[in-house]
Design a protein around this motif. Structure first.
Motif, mmCIF file in Angstrom:
data_model
loop_
_atom_site.group_PDB
_atom_site.id
_atom_site.type_symbol
_atom_site.label_atom_id
_atom_site.label_comp_id
_atom_site.label_asym_id
_atom_site.label_seq_id
_atom_site.Cartn_x
_atom_site.Cartn_y
_atom_site.Cartn_z
ATOM 1 N N GLU A 295 -12.037 11.372 -7.484
ATOM 2 C CA GLU A 295 -12.612 10.080 -7.125
ATOM 3 C C GLU A 295 -11.709 8.942 -7.580
ATOM 4 O O GLU A 295 -11.523 7.956 -6.856
ATOM 5 N N VAL A 296 -11.124 9.076 -8.783
ATOM 6 C CA VAL A 296 -10.204 8.043 -9.286
ATOM 7 C C VAL A 296 -8.962 7.961 -8.407
ATOM 8 O O VAL A 296 -8.501 6.869 -8.043
ATOM 9 N N ASP A 297 -8.396 9.121 -8.044
ATOM 10 C CA ASP A 297 -7.211 9.142 -7.179
ATOM 11 C C ASP A 297 -7.526 8.536 -5.817
ATOM 12 O O ASP A 297 -6.719 7.785 -5.258
ATOM 13 N N SER A 298 -8.685 8.867 -5.271
ATOM 14 C CA SER A 298 -9.082 8.322 -3.977
ATOM 15 C C SER A 298 -9.232 6.812 -4.045
ATOM 16 O O SER A 298 -8.812 6.088 -3.136
ATOM 17 N N LYS B 285 -7.054 3.923 -2.001
ATOM 18 C CA LYS B 285 -7.673 2.859 -1.225
ATOM 19 C C LYS B 285 -7.142 1.495 -1.641
ATOM 20 O O LYS B 285 -6.818 0.655 -0.797
ATOM 21 N N LYS B 286 -7.040 1.270 -2.956
ATOM 22 C CA LYS B 286 -6.527 0.000 -3.450
ATOM 23 C C LYS B 286 -5.078 -0.192 -3.038
ATOM 24 O O LYS B 286 -4.645 -1.296 -2.698
ATOM 25 N N SER B 287 -4.285 0.901 -3.080
ATOM 26 C CA SER B 287 -2.883 0.820 -2.691
ATOM 27 C C SER B 287 -2.742 0.446 -1.221
ATOM 28 O O SER B 287 -1.897 -0.367 -0.850
ATOM 29 N N LYS B 288 -3.592 1.029 -0.363
ATOM 30 C CA LYS B 288 -3.549 0.702 1.054
ATOM 31 C C LYS B 288 -3.922 -0.751 1.294
ATOM 32 O O LYS B 288 -3.324 -1.441 2.120
ATOM 33 N N VAL B 289 -4.920 -1.230 0.559
ATOM 34 C CA VAL B 289 -5.332 -2.621 0.701
ATOM 35 C C VAL B 289 -4.201 -3.554 0.290
ATOM 36 O O VAL B 289 -3.922 -4.558 0.948
ATOM 37 N N GLN B 290 -3.505 -3.220 -0.808
ATOM 38 C CA GLN B 290 -2.390 -4.046 -1.266
ATOM 39 C C GLN B 290 -1.251 -4.042 -0.263
ATOM 40 O O GLN B 290 -0.605 -5.059 -0.031
#
Length: 254
Positions: A175-178, A182-187
């Motif tokens: 869950e942490v990796d996921s 998601k945050k990386s894609k948003v950035q």
């Protein structure tokens, strides 16, 4: 919680059988009979209180030794009823509860029923410790109680469910990796430059085209007009010539 000091013999492991737990230790506890060193091996503690199972475990674990982290812990505890006049037992613990997994099994010694054992697991879906703790609750059969004794004491064995804890930790890491992905894609999306808006073509092209086309149209029209004019002139000259010839002929007749 009070820590009881006790010198445990080297290599000694407290591992009683079900019959020993009920027929010896629990029966003597209910009868209020002293057993030397029992408070070290089976301390009395409220397992249905505000402390979480891992908090209880971490407090009492040092007496097992680091090399025996997987060993079971034993406790005397009193059953707590949901209501004063009711018979249902409240088995809440911390922010979760001890959820029953079976209806209980009989404990028999010398062909006589001396007690029962029930299995429970820690339930708390909001915790990564969900299902990670197992408790066996041993109770003495009421037929063995004296008239002035009450069967409100039980002896419990707590152990870790290592498979469930590993599974929970693995799920938590996923869950942490996921969430990180998601945050990386948003950035990445935020860092990309926005595409420039497509502006309509400036009017200079249209004007230039019009200006170029207009002379062409004028030239075409001039040529058209010139041809028609020349044709009219030739027609006029021809008609005049015919008229002149006719006039000369008539004039000669006279």
């Amino acid at each position: 919680m009070e820590v009881v000091e006790f010198s445990r013999p080297v290599g000694y492991v407290f591992d009683p059988t079900d019959c020993e737990l009920v027929g010896f230790y629990l029966s003597k506890k209910i009868a209020n009979q002293l057993i030397p060193g029992i408070d070290y091996f089976i301390p009395e503690y409220n397992l249905y209180g505000s402390k979480e199972p891992w908090q209880i475990w971490n407090f009492f674990k040092p007496r097992l030794g680091e090399e025996r982290d997987g060993q079971d812990l034993y406790f005397f505890t009193k059953l707590k009823k949901k209501t004063l006049k009711g018979s249902r037992i409240d088995r809440s613990v911390g922010t979760g509860t001890w959820q029953g997994e079976d209806g209980g099994t009989e404990i028999v010694s010398n062909n006589q029923r001396i007690g029962s054992k029930k299995r429970f697991r820690y339930e708390n879906k909001d915790s990564n410790q969900h299902g990670g703790w197992i408790m066996h609750e041993y109770s003495l059969d009421s037929s063995l109680l004296l008239p002035d004794q009450h069967n409100n004491y039980v002896v419990c064995r707590i152990r870790k469910n290592h498979l469930a804890l590993k599974k929970n930790n693995r799920r938590k890491c996923q869950e942490v990796d996921s969430e990180k992905k998601k945050k990386s894609k948003v950035q990445e999306v935020d860092s990309e430059p926005l595409p420039l808006a497509t502006l309509p073509a400036r009017s200079t092209t249209t004007t230039t085209t019009t200006m170029v086309q207009q002379p062409l149209q004028l030239e075409d029209e001039t040529e058209l007009y010139s041809d028609e004019h020349a044709l009219a002139i030739r027609q006029y000259q021809y008609e005049n010539q015919q008229n002149y010839s006719l006039y000369s002929t008539v004039n000669n007749l006279y």
